[in-house]
Design a protein around this motif. Structure first.
Motif, PDB file in Angstrom:
ATOM      1  N   TRP A 243       0.863  -1.215  -0.142  1.00 41.22           N
ATOM      2  CA  TRP A 243       0.095  -0.002  -0.144  1.00 41.22           C
ATOM      3  C   TRP A 243       0.688   1.165  -0.042  1.00 41.22           C
ATOM      4  N   LEU A 244       1.916   1.198   0.676  1.00 41.30           N
ATOM      5  CA  LEU A 244       2.848   2.503   0.713  1.00 41.30           C
ATOM      6  C   LEU A 244       3.402   2.785  -0.478  1.00 41.30           C
ATOM      7  N   LYS A 245       3.886   1.607  -1.059  1.00 37.66           N
ATOM      8  CA  LYS A 245       4.350   1.621  -2.626  1.00 37.66           C
ATOM      9  C   LYS A 245       3.395   2.255  -3.577  1.00 37.66           C
ATOM     10  N   ALA A 246       2.066   1.654  -3.334  1.00 39.57           N
ATOM     11  CA  ALA A 246       0.864   2.080  -4.302  1.00 39.57           C
ATOM     12  C   ALA A 246       0.580   3.590  -4.257  1.00 39.57           C
ATOM     13  N   MET A 247       1.202   4.126  -2.949  1.00 43.40           N
ATOM     14  CA  MET A 247       0.757   5.585  -2.727  1.00 43.40           C
ATOM     15  C   MET A 247       1.879   6.454  -3.416  1.00 43.40           C
ATOM     16  N   ASN A 248       3.019   5.973  -3.559  1.00 47.62           N
ATOM     17  CA  ASN A 248       4.216   6.819  -4.316  1.00 47.62           C
ATOM     18  C   ASN A 248       3.983   6.950  -5.576  1.00 47.62           C
ATOM     19  N   PRO A 249       3.475   8.344  -5.969  1.00 45.34           N
ATOM     20  CA  PRO A 249       3.260   8.617  -7.440  1.00 45.34           C
ATOM     21  C   PRO A 249       4.450   8.407  -8.323  1.00 45.34           C
ATOM     22  N   SER A 250       5.815   8.021  -7.839  1.00 44.11           N
ATOM     23  CA  SER A 250       6.722   7.673  -8.896  1.00 44.11           C
ATOM     24  C   SER A 250       7.012   6.133  -8.860  1.00 44.11           C
ATOM     25  N   THR A 251       6.142   5.454  -8.450  1.00 40.13           N
ATOM     26  CA  THR A 251       6.304   3.952  -8.287  1.00 40.13           C
ATOM     27  C   THR A 251       5.652   3.483  -9.861  1.00 40.13           C
ATOM     28  N   PRO A 252       6.627   2.539 -10.537  1.00 42.63           N
ATOM     29  CA  PRO A 252       5.874   2.161 -11.855  1.00 42.63           C
ATOM     30  C   PRO A 252       4.957   1.055 -11.462  1.00 42.63           C
ATOM     31  N   ILE A 253       3.681   1.369 -12.432  1.00 40.02           N
ATOM     32  CA  ILE A 253       2.724   0.365 -12.356  1.00 40.02           C
ATOM     33  C   ILE A 253       2.758  -0.628 -13.300  1.00 40.02           C
ATOM     34  N   THR A 254       2.655  -2.055 -13.079  1.00 40.37           N
ATOM     35  CA  THR A 254       3.015  -3.233 -13.950  1.00 40.37           C
ATOM     36  C   THR A 254       1.960  -4.004 -13.995  1.00 40.37           C
ATOM     37  N   THR A 255       1.232  -4.276 -12.723  1.00 41.37           N
ATOM     38  CA  THR A 255       0.161  -5.174 -13.083  1.00 41.37           C
ATOM     39  C   THR A 255      -1.108  -4.437 -12.463  1.00 41.37           C
ATOM     40  N   GLU A 256      -2.402  -5.180 -12.553  1.00 41.98           N
ATOM     41  CA  GLU A 256      -3.768  -4.743 -12.498  1.00 41.98           C
ATOM     42  C   GLU A 256      -3.731  -4.588 -10.999  1.00 41.98           C
ATOM     43  N   ALA A 257      -3.377  -5.308 -10.061  1.00 41.91           N
ATOM     44  CA  ALA A 257      -3.249  -4.990  -8.706  1.00 41.91           C
ATOM     45  C   ALA A 257      -2.687  -4.023  -8.298  1.00 41.91           C
ATOM     46  N   GLU A 258      -1.526  -3.601  -8.847  1.00 44.69           N
ATOM     47  CA  GLU A 258      -0.831  -2.279  -8.525  1.00 44.69           C
ATOM     48  C   GLU A 258      -1.719  -1.220  -8.759  1.00 44.69           C
ATOM     49  N   ALA A 259      -2.158  -1.426 -10.090  1.00 47.02           N
ATOM     50  CA  ALA A 259      -3.035  -0.316 -10.754  1.00 47.02           C
ATOM     51  C   ALA A 259      -4.164  -0.036  -9.773  1.00 47.02           C
ATOM     52  N   ALA A 260      -4.877  -0.960  -9.395  1.00 51.02           N
ATOM     53  CA  ALA A 260      -5.772  -0.755  -8.375  1.00 51.02           C
ATOM     54  C   ALA A 260      -5.739  -0.352  -7.148  1.00 51.02           C
ATOM     55  N   ARG A 261      -4.493  -0.904  -6.569  1.00 58.45           N
ATOM     56  CA  ARG A 261      -4.092  -0.024  -5.080  1.00 58.45           C
ATOM     57  C   ARG A 261      -3.736   1.494  -5.455  1.00 58.45           C
ATOM     58  N   ALA A 262      -3.104   1.852  -6.626  1.00 58.21           N
ATOM     59  CA  ALA A 262      -2.745   3.306  -7.015  1.00 58.21           C
ATOM     60  C   ALA A 262      -3.984   3.881  -7.186  1.00 58.21           C
ATOM     61  N   ALA A 263      -4.880   3.516  -7.781  1.00 54.84           N
ATOM     62  CA  ALA A 263      -6.316   4.185  -8.089  1.00 54.84           C
ATOM     63  C   ALA A 263      -6.994   4.288  -6.758  1.00 54.84           C
ATOM     64  N   ARG A 264      -6.928   3.531  -6.054  1.00 59.38           N
ATOM     65  CA  ARG A 264      -7.511   3.853  -4.639  1.00 59.38           C
ATOM     66  C   ARG A 264      -6.723   4.754  -3.599  1.00 59.38           C
ATOM     67  N   ALA A 265      -5.732   5.384  -4.151  1.00 61.96           N
ATOM     68  CA  ALA A 265      -4.831   6.434  -3.494  1.00 61.96           C
ATOM     69  C   ALA A 265      -5.936   7.571  -3.346  1.00 61.96           C
ATOM     70  N   SER A 266      -6.567   7.731  -4.481  1.00 63.37           N
ATOM     71  CA  SER A 266      -7.458   8.956  -4.328  1.00 63.37           C
ATOM     72  C   SER A 266      -8.459   8.795  -3.231  1.00 63.37           C
ATOM     73  N   ALA A 267      -9.174   7.489  -3.147  1.00 62.08           N
ATOM     74  CA  ALA A 267     -10.098   7.457  -2.098  1.00 62.08           C
ATOM     75  C   ALA A 267      -9.471   7.590  -0.715  1.00 62.08           C
ATOM     76  N   VAL A 268      -8.197   7.325  -0.591  1.00 64.31           N
ATOM     77  CA  VAL A 268      -7.486   7.244   0.839  1.00 64.31           C
ATOM     78  C   VAL A 268      -7.385   8.934   0.896  1.00 64.31           C
ATOM     79  N   SER A 269      -6.987   9.739  -0.018  1.00 68.60           N
ATOM     80  CA  SER A 269      -7.050  11.120   0.169  1.00 68.60           C
ATOM     81  C   SER A 269      -8.395  11.780   0.553  1.00 68.60           C
TER      82      SER A 269
END
Length: 171
Positions: free
Chosen positions: A4-30
């Motif tokens: 989750w911490l990795k997913a919240m980092n905007p500079s982390t590369p996104i390669t899988t659907e799970a990573e993309a989903a976690r990164a997308a949910r960062a907006s909800a965390v905000s």
């Protein structure tokens, strides 16, 4: 947790659907952070009613009678509560189905919040009845809003990657 911490980092590369989903949910965390800030502010105001009475008096409430002053205070509290409820709804929607519209809407609102927070000390001397807000409170607000902006940007990046990955899978 580290995912989750990795997913919240905007500079982390996104390669899988799970990573993309976690990164997308960062907006909800905000948005959830905004809900927490709103609830703390609302609780603080309810616990210390003198804060609102002083702010109303400084903002020109001297011309209002007691009933009008209490009505204005009640309206302000109900409005703040409604805004927290609205954020909870948007946060739930964004968590279940991350979308660009909500992330961009909150980015615009945060941009307005940042500009108005930065302008507050500048306007304090030029407007006669403006309430004085402690500088620590302004600084804390700015830090929280900047964190929220970073999370929404990460969320938009995750939403874009999620859309791309899902389109590639559909082909």
């Amino acid at each position: 947790m580290s995912n989750w911490l990795k997913a919240m980092n905007p500079s982390t590369p996104i390669t899988t659907e799970a990573e993309a989903a976690r990164a997308a949910r960062a907006s909800a965390v905000s948005i959830i952070i905004g809900v927490i800030v709103g609830l703390v502010s609302l609780g603080w105001t309810l616990a210390n009613p003198q804060i609102m009475q002083d702010a109303m008096a400084q903002a020109g409430g001297a011309s209002l009678n007691e009933a009008q002053m209490q009505g204005a205070q009640q309206f302000a509290l109900y409005t703040a509560g409604f805004m927290v409820l609205l954020q909870i709804i948007f946060g739930a929607i964004q968590w279940r189905r991350p979308g660009k519209f909500i992330a961009i809407l909150f980015l615009v609102l945060l941009a307005y919040g940042i500009v108005s927070t930065v302008a507050t000390p500048l306007l304090a001397g030029s407007m006669p009845n403006m309430p004085v807000i402690p500088i620590w409170q302004l600084a804390l607000s700015l830090v929280i809003m900047i964190v929220q902006v970073v999370l929404h940007v990460t969320g938009l990046k995750g939403i874009k990657a999620l859309d791309r990955i899902q389109m590639e899978q559909a082909r």
